[in-house]
Enzyme design. Sequence first.
Site, mmCIF file in Angstrom:
data_model
loop_
_atom_site.group_PDB
_atom_site.id
_atom_site.type_symbol
_atom_site.label_atom_id
_atom_site.label_comp_id
_atom_site.label_asym_id
_atom_site.label_seq_id
_atom_site.Cartn_x
_atom_site.Cartn_y
_atom_site.Cartn_z
ATOM 1 N N HIS A 346 -33.021 -25.814 -41.535
ATOM 2 C CA HIS A 346 -33.299 -24.379 -41.558
ATOM 3 C C HIS A 346 -32.108 -23.513 -41.901
ATOM 4 O O HIS A 346 -32.251 -22.294 -41.997
ATOM 5 C CB HIS A 346 -33.824 -23.917 -40.195
ATOM 6 C CG HIS A 346 -35.287 -24.170 -40.029
ATOM 7 N ND1 HIS A 346 -36.239 -23.255 -40.386
ATOM 8 C CD2 HIS A 346 -35.947 -25.245 -39.563
ATOM 9 C CE1 HIS A 346 -37.439 -23.755 -40.135
ATOM 10 N NE2 HIS A 346 -37.288 -24.963 -39.638
ATOM 11 N N LYS A 534 -35.885 -7.651 -38.138
ATOM 12 C CA LYS A 534 -35.451 -9.044 -38.090
ATOM 13 C C LYS A 534 -34.354 -9.140 -37.044
ATOM 14 O O LYS A 534 -33.890 -8.114 -36.551
ATOM 15 C CB LYS A 534 -34.926 -9.518 -39.453
ATOM 16 C CG LYS A 534 -33.940 -8.521 -40.102
ATOM 17 C CD LYS A 534 -33.439 -8.980 -41.463
ATOM 18 C CE LYS A 534 -34.438 -8.799 -42.564
ATOM 19 N NZ LYS A 534 -34.942 -10.040 -43.133
ATOM 20 N N ARG A 535 -33.930 -10.353 -36.694
ATOM 21 C CA ARG A 535 -32.833 -10.455 -35.738
ATOM 22 C C ARG A 535 -31.595 -9.717 -36.263
ATOM 23 O O ARG A 535 -31.386 -9.615 -37.483
ATOM 24 C CB ARG A 535 -32.490 -11.928 -35.475
ATOM 25 C CG ARG A 535 -33.503 -12.619 -34.594
ATOM 26 C CD ARG A 535 -33.635 -11.974 -33.225
ATOM 27 N NE ARG A 535 -32.502 -12.250 -32.398
ATOM 28 C CZ ARG A 535 -32.479 -13.186 -31.443
ATOM 29 N NH1 ARG A 535 -33.560 -13.904 -31.181
ATOM 30 N NH2 ARG A 535 -31.386 -13.406 -30.734
ATOM 31 N N LYS A 540 -27.338 -10.802 -42.094
ATOM 32 C CA LYS A 540 -28.533 -10.072 -42.532
ATOM 33 C C LYS A 540 -28.187 -8.633 -42.967
ATOM 34 O O LYS A 540 -28.993 -7.937 -43.567
ATOM 35 C CB LYS A 540 -29.590 -10.064 -41.425
ATOM 36 C CG LYS A 540 -30.201 -11.449 -41.161
ATOM 37 C CD LYS A 540 -31.237 -11.389 -40.052
ATOM 38 C CE LYS A 540 -31.810 -12.742 -39.679
ATOM 39 N NZ LYS A 540 -32.942 -13.143 -40.553
ATOM 40 N N THR A 642 -39.116 -15.030 -43.781
ATOM 41 C CA THR A 642 -40.577 -14.997 -43.833
ATOM 42 C C THR A 642 -41.063 -13.563 -43.648
ATOM 43 O O THR A 642 -42.165 -13.226 -44.077
ATOM 44 C CB THR A 642 -41.212 -15.888 -42.751
ATOM 45 O OG1 THR A 642 -40.586 -15.604 -41.494
ATOM 46 C CG2 THR A 642 -41.056 -17.350 -43.097
ATOM 47 N N LYS A 646 -44.354 -11.239 -45.308
ATOM 48 C CA LYS A 646 -45.325 -10.399 -44.587
ATOM 49 C C LYS A 646 -45.363 -8.998 -45.206
ATOM 50 O O LYS A 646 -46.431 -8.405 -45.374
ATOM 51 C CB LYS A 646 -44.950 -10.304 -43.101
ATOM 52 C CG LYS A 646 -44.900 -11.647 -42.383
ATOM 53 C CD LYS A 646 -44.240 -11.510 -41.002
ATOM 54 C CE LYS A 646 -43.788 -12.844 -40.465
ATOM 55 N NZ LYS A 646 -42.821 -12.713 -39.335
HETATM 56 C C1 LIG Z 1 -41.486 -12.921 -39.202
HETATM 57 C C2 LIG Z 1 -40.721 -12.637 -37.970
HETATM 58 C C3 LIG Z 1 -39.343 -12.921 -37.920
HETATM 59 C C4 LIG Z 1 -38.571 -13.460 -39.106
HETATM 60 O O1 LIG Z 1 -38.134 -12.375 -39.877
HETATM 61 P P1 LIG Z 1 -37.034 -12.560 -41.045
HETATM 62 O O2 LIG Z 1 -36.997 -11.214 -41.700
HETATM 63 O O3 LIG Z 1 -37.569 -13.608 -41.962
HETATM 64 O O4 LIG Z 1 -35.760 -12.925 -40.404
HETATM 65 C C5 LIG Z 1 -38.664 -12.639 -36.754
HETATM 66 N N1 LIG Z 1 -39.291 -12.112 -35.680
HETATM 67 C C6 LIG Z 1 -40.610 -11.808 -35.707
HETATM 68 C C7 LIG Z 1 -41.242 -11.209 -34.493
HETATM 69 C C8 LIG Z 1 -41.366 -12.071 -36.842
HETATM 70 O O5 LIG Z 1 -42.677 -11.785 -36.836
#
Ligand SMILES: *Cc1c(COP(=O)(O)O)cnc(C)c1O
Length: 801
Positions: A346, A534-535, A540, A642, A646
């Site tokens: 990952h 995101k985190r 990032k 991911t 979305k």
């Molecule tokens: C999809 C998702 C993530 C991953 O987000 P990235 O932008 O790909 O880092 C993290 N937390 C939640 C709650 C998510 O739904």
Amino acid sequence: MFSNKEKFKAAFLRKLESMYGKSFQESTPRDHYHTLGNMVREYISANWIATNERNRAADEKQVYYLSIEFLLGRLLGSNLLNLGIQEVVEEGLKELGLDFSAIEEIEADAGLGNGGLGRLAACFLDSLASLDLPGHGCGIRYKHGLFDQKFVDGYQVELPEQWLRHGNVWEVRKPDQAVEINFWGKVESYIEDGKEKFRHAKGEAITAVPYDMPVVGYQTDTVNMLRLWSAEPAPFPTNKDIMQYKRDTEAVSEFLYPDDTHDEGKILRLKQQYFLVAASIGSIIRSYRKKNGSLIDFHKKVTIHINDTHPVLAIPELMRILLDEENMSWEQAWEITSHTISYTNHTTLSEALEKWPTNIFQPLLPRIYMIVEEINERFCADLWKKYPGQWSRIEDMAILAHGLVKMAHLAVVGSFSVNGVAKIHTEILKNREMRLFYEAFPDKFNNKTNGITHRRWLLKANPQLTSLIQDTIGHGWMKDTTQLRQLDVYANDSAFLEKLDQVKRERKQILGERIRKQTGIVIDSDSIFDVQVKRLHAYKRQLLNVFHIMYLYNRLKEDSSFDIHPRTFIFGAKASPGYYYAKRVIKLINSLADKVNNDPAINGRLKVIFLENYRVSLAEDIFPAADVSEQISTASKEASGTGNMKFMMNGALTIGTLDGANIEIKEEVGEENMFIFGLTAEQVLNYYQNGGYRSSEYYHHDKRIQQVLEQLINGFFPDVDDHFEPIHDSLLMQNDEYFVLKDFASYIDAQERVDAAYRNRNHWLRMSAKNIAHSGFFSSDRTIRQYANEIWGLEPSYSKR
Ligand SMILES: *Cc1c(COP(=O)(O)O)cnc(C)c1O
């Protein structure tokens, strides 16, 4: 009981009375949630039993997906959707005077994960069941999921999460299927039938008790299993003080480690990892033995997939059982094990690669360590034959070296498949991070670009957009997302774009209302919703986003003729509690929000909203409302992402670097339908390798950068003293490891293109439609089909409804 509204209502009232001994009038929303949840679980159980029986009777291969995290979110809505009883329930409740969405809000998120990795595992479970594949999850039933986040004076404060406080309607405890697990102690050797054998003795046993949750497929009878393990005291004598023993035992499944892409190196974490593996493999083997007796053909009937290296002890644990319990030869045990395990990598971030000091590993898991030593010795001996005399190559590839167990090396050596999670990530693995392994075992390496379940992230989260798509192209795309392509022609249909505009507007108003309730801040639904959720992590680059906002603020203050379309910047992000740098960025975003939102000169043209406690259920309200998707990681650092998928599926346009799956988004939708900027991965990796970047040059030559960096430390943000000084220093004194200053100008430029594009409403909507139409590739159904065909060798076997 769900066949029509009348039956549902009668069954609901009966169940409510029998569960609570209350009249309907006295009942609360929580009673309604638990009543409905129990009804749904019972409804599922017939198919659950049938699926289990099919699995027991049939000879199909089974896949077990081992993951230290499952970020499930709420399950009521997605179960109703997949069962096809959403409408009956919603309308039945309505006739009883109850609002489904209020009931849904009662459910706590199952937040047993940090971010992308755990959410991927949850999407995969949904796809496995929906594709009728026999694939099951194995995880840990943490008593406390990822911490709840609050802001106090703009600083992050963590609170223990309590998802089990009111019970979990979806789980079934199975104490009769518990597994005993041993830690500590020592290895004893003895002679049996003239052969030297080993056993783990005088250890400390703990009991793993399974809690099973049904995983319901979409419009199918398949109900798979998510088995979550809880740690409890074992019924054996121990030398320890019993209270201490109980505390130590229960600690194993008490908390999820809140670190994302960082290796903690704490002994409790290693205990959790072995706990997950030993319990899962113990129960997999028990049911396999019951059906097949001998384990000779185990690898032909079972694949154990490990989600990152956290469950990599599956390799020595399976060896231990085959050697010590099944009396197999090393060669035979290795043949079976190395054809059973498949592995997903990952990350290539070095701080995330797990390396356990042997002086922690060996005493806790003495027999497992012995086996790892032998795997390593035999592996190095093979390498010696393959690369005679190449000491340093062998040293670099060894599993055990310099007092460390390298978990990723163990994973590659002991598995038959190694996959990355996006094209570029897999290429970086093959050509850089794992080059030596790729040279030695080229056939093991493959790519499986991540995906998301469109059922949760489109059908459930965005019913308005779902209806529009259905009214336009029918419903074939719900089972086959490539059919979303049929929307392509509507990207030039002004009536369709008009409706798409209406949908986005409605979703922006819904989010705006939620923001008003939560923060008291009123936002403009006609502004651009520019979202980064995101985190919080340096790579990032939330900081780049912040600097753009500061730049806009400065321009607006200085130049009354500076004209931008109003923008609302929305953030959501948790920082690992010990990640002090990330926490300063959180405070910075909150300080900036205070400044911008309360400055009358800005006159509402900019707003900054930082939503507390980003999590799955909040995300479901955010993605449908977004206009702009911020995917701005330093190129080469984000394995896939991911969240980017979305957003795309909900019609947001990406501003991003050529990193992770952004590259494949570009391939699918075309560069002209997104906003690409910044260094490429190749350029970044070359800088790391050869040097040549000096951040101070960008500081000296770009007045805009100078101004925002000065503002971090010159009192522009009152009441923070020197709190942002480390951020300032990381960019100048420490030469800006993540190329924030280097990419700044290119990012501002891309943001100007966003502004210009948004002003042409039709043009924007056309691009939005294109993004939806070309998002089908990113369904996790596609990803799981590829895993099933190309790695696991599965056939969809279950009967279709
Ligand atoms: C999809 C998702 C993530 C991953 O987000 P990235 O932008 O790909 O880092 C993290 N937390 C939640 C709650 C998510 O739904």
